[in-house]
Motif scaffolding. Structure first.
Motif, PDB file in Angstrom:
ATOM      1  N   ASN A  74       0.853  -1.195   0.000  1.00 39.78           N
ATOM      2  CA  ASN A  74       0.000   0.000   0.000  1.00 39.78           C
ATOM      3  C   ASN A  74       0.884   1.239   0.000  1.00 39.78           C
ATOM      4  N   TRP A 101      -8.007  -1.486  -7.588  1.00 37.68           N
ATOM      5  CA  TRP A 101      -8.674  -0.561  -6.678  1.00 37.68           C
ATOM      6  C   TRP A 101     -10.080  -0.258  -7.205  1.00 37.68           C
ATOM      7  N   HIS A 102     -10.982   0.061  -6.280  1.00 42.78           N
ATOM      8  CA  HIS A 102     -12.159   0.809  -6.715  1.00 42.78           C
ATOM      9  C   HIS A 102     -11.686   2.245  -6.920  1.00 42.78           C
ATOM     10  N   ARG A 105     -12.200   4.765  -4.085  1.00 40.91           N
ATOM     11  CA  ARG A 105     -11.355   4.512  -2.913  1.00 40.91           C
ATOM     12  C   ARG A 105      -9.948   5.044  -3.144  1.00 40.91           C
ATOM     13  N   LEU A 106      -9.419   4.824  -4.338  1.00 41.26           N
ATOM     14  CA  LEU A 106      -8.085   5.323  -4.648  1.00 41.26           C
ATOM     15  C   LEU A 106      -8.049   6.842  -4.626  1.00 41.26           C
ATOM     16  N   GLU A 108     -10.036   8.878  -3.048  1.00 43.66           N
ATOM     17  CA  GLU A 108     -10.274   9.325  -1.674  1.00 43.66           C
ATOM     18  C   GLU A 108      -9.000   9.200  -0.835  1.00 43.66           C
ATOM     19  N   ASP A 109      -8.325   8.059  -0.947  1.00 40.90           N
ATOM     20  CA  ASP A 109      -7.108   7.849  -0.160  1.00 40.90           C
ATOM     21  C   ASP A 109      -6.005   8.806  -0.577  1.00 40.90           C
TER      22      ASP A 109
END
Length: 396
Positions: A74, A101-102, A105-106, A108-109
C-alpha cells in the motif's frame, strides 16, 4: 536541463546466491520477520535520500511475494509514514495499480494523503503486470484489452472525482453512484470528500509498450511518463519520447523532447567502468531474472526466459549481461565523473528532460545502496546544481 534527482526502491529482503547461476526466483522463500523487515529498509532508504537533498522517492504497489522481491502493498499508507519520518523528500506512488482498486477509494485515499502531507505525496497510476496480483483481486490481466479498458475507465473516474464537485459516471465497469434511495431522495450524483487541495493533480504513469492509445490517454489527462529502470534502453527511449511528444501535439500542446518525462537508470559508483560492472553484475542479473520473466524486457526470447529459471541452462545460454546494459545506456557505472558525463549527454540529447530516477538493481544490499545514494548526492548531483562535487571541492 536536469534539476530533479530521484531514486526508487520497492522493498526487498537481503538476498543470497544471486545471479543467473544462483537460486531461481521461484525457489526463494523468507520468514515473516524478514518480509516485514523490508518495510524498515524502505524507511532507511527514504531517510538517506531526504538527508542528502534528493527530490522524490518512488515506490511501487505489489502484493503476495514470498520470494522477497517487492514488498510494499500500500503506497499511500507507506507514503504517509515516510512524510512523518522525513522533512523535505517527496514520496512518489510509482505506481498505484488502478485495476486492483475501486477508483473512488483510490481517489479518496490519495486526497487524504495530499491534504495531510501538505502536497508531498505524488500520485501515480499503472495497469499492473503480475497476474498473481491483478487476477487475485478480481480484475483481468491475462485479457490485456479488458485490463486496459478497466484501467482507462478507472482513471477517468479518479480524475472526475479529484475535482471535488458532484458527478456521476456510467460505463462498462462502473456505475457511480448506484441509483439507490438515500434519506428521502434517489442518489444521482456523488462528491469526493475530501478532494485534493492541489489541482490539477500531478500524476505519473510508467511507459512500457508505448502505443499511440496509451500516449493519447496520458495526454488527455495531462499525465507525465516514466521511461526506463532498465526496461526501455537504447532506441526504445527515443521512440517513446517521440510518441509521447506527438500525442500531446495532437491535443495542441507543444512539448520539448523529454518534457513531462523522467528517465530511469540503474547505477553503481566505482573506481572504473570495469570495477563497477564486476561489483554490480550479480545484482543486475538478479534484476533481469525478476523482471524479464514478467515481460518487462521486451527483447527477451522465450528460450532466454526459460534459461533464467534454470541455473543449469543459464550457465551456457546467451543472456543479457551488464556490459550490454552499460553499452545501451540503461546502466550507469564508473567514477562520479563518468556518470556526470553520461547524464550530461542525456541532458543535451533530450532538452526537455528535467528529472532522472537513479536506483540500484534488485538484490543490491542495503549498505551498498546507501553508499551509492550518498556518493551520487555528494559527487554527481552538484555538477547539475551549479556547485562543485564534494570530491573535487576537497581536491581544490
Amino acid at each position: 536541463m536536469i534539476t530533479k534527482f530521484d531514486s526508487s526502491y520497492y522493498g526487498t529482503v537481503d538476498m543470497e546466491d544471486l545471479g543467473y547461476t544462483g537460486k531461481p526466483i521461484n525457489e526463494r522463500r523468507y520468514t515473516k520477520e524478514q518480509l516485514a523487515g523490508a518495510l524498515h529498509k524502505v524507511v532507511k532508504y527514504a531517510r538517506c535520500m531526504d538527508e542528502r537533498g534528493y527530490n522524490t522517492f518512488w515506490m511501487a504497489e505489489h502484493h503476495f511475494q514470498p520470494e522477497g522481491t517487492e514488498l510494499i502493498p500500500n503506497l499511500l499508507m507507506m507514503a504517509m509514514h515516510l512524510v512523518n519520518v522525513t522533512k523535505n523528500l517527496k514520496i512518489g506512488c510509482g505506481f498505484n495499480v488502478v485495476p486492483m482498486w475501486h477508483p473512488l477509494r483510490l481517489a479518496e485515499d490519495y486526497a487524504m494523503a495530499d491534504v495531510l502531507s501538505g502536497g508531498r505525496v505524488i500520485f501515480g497510476v499503472a495497469r499492473g503486470y503480475h497476474t498473481r496480483e491483478v487476477e487475485t483481486f478480481g480484475s483481468p490481466l491475462m485479457d490485456q484489452e479488458a485490463n486496459r479498458e478497466i484501467f482507462e475507465e478507472g482513471v477517468d473516474i479518479v480524475f472526475k472525482a479529484f475535482e471535488g464537485k458532484p458527478f456521476s459516471h456510467k460505463g462498462k465497469y462502473y456505475t457511480i453512484p448506484p441509483e439507490v434511495p438515500y434519506r428521502g431522495y434517489t442518489l444521482k450524483e456523488i462528491t469526493l470528500i475530501p478532494a485534493p487541495e492541489r489541482l490539477p493533480v500531478e500524476c505519473w504513469q510508467p511507459i512500457q509498450s508505448g502505443s499511440d492509445r496509451a500516449f493519447d490517454f496520458m495526454a488527455k489527462h495531462g499525465i507525465s511518463g516514466m521511461i526506463g529502470g532498465g526496461s526501455a534502453e537504447g532506441g526504445a527511449v527515443e521512440r517513446h519520447m517521440l510518441g509521447f511528444q506527438a500525442a500531446y501535439a495532437r491535443r495542441g500542446i507543444k512539448l520539448e523532447l523529454g518534457e513531462k518525462l523522467a528517465l530511469g537508470f540503474q547505477f553503481h559508483i566505482a573506481k572504473s567502468h570495469e570495477q563497477g560492472m564486476r561489483e554490480a553484475a550479480k545484482h543486475y542479473e538478479e534484476n533481469m531474472k525478476m523482471f524479464g520473466e514478467l515481460r518487462l524486457v521486451r527483447a527477451l526470447s522465450d528460450d532466454q526466459i526459460a534459461a533464467m529459471r534454470d541455473p543449469r541452462l543459464a550457465a551456457t545460454a546467451k543472456l543479457p549481461r551488464i556490459e550490454d546494459a552499460v553499452k545501451a545506456g540503461g546502466f550507469l557505472t564508473g567514477t562520479p565523473d563518468d556518470i556526470i558525463e553520461q547524464l550530461k549527454a542525456v541532458e543535451k540529447r533530450y532538452p526537455g528532460i528535467d528529472r532522472v530516477v537513479c536506483a540500484t538493481p534488485l538484490g543490491t544490499p542495503l549498505a551498498v545502496q546507501l553508499e551509492d545514494l550518498d556518493r551520487f548526492a555528494t559527487e554527481v548531483i552538484p555538477a547539475f546544481r551549479g556547485a562543485a562535487p564534494a570530491a573535487r571541492a576537497a581536491a581544490e
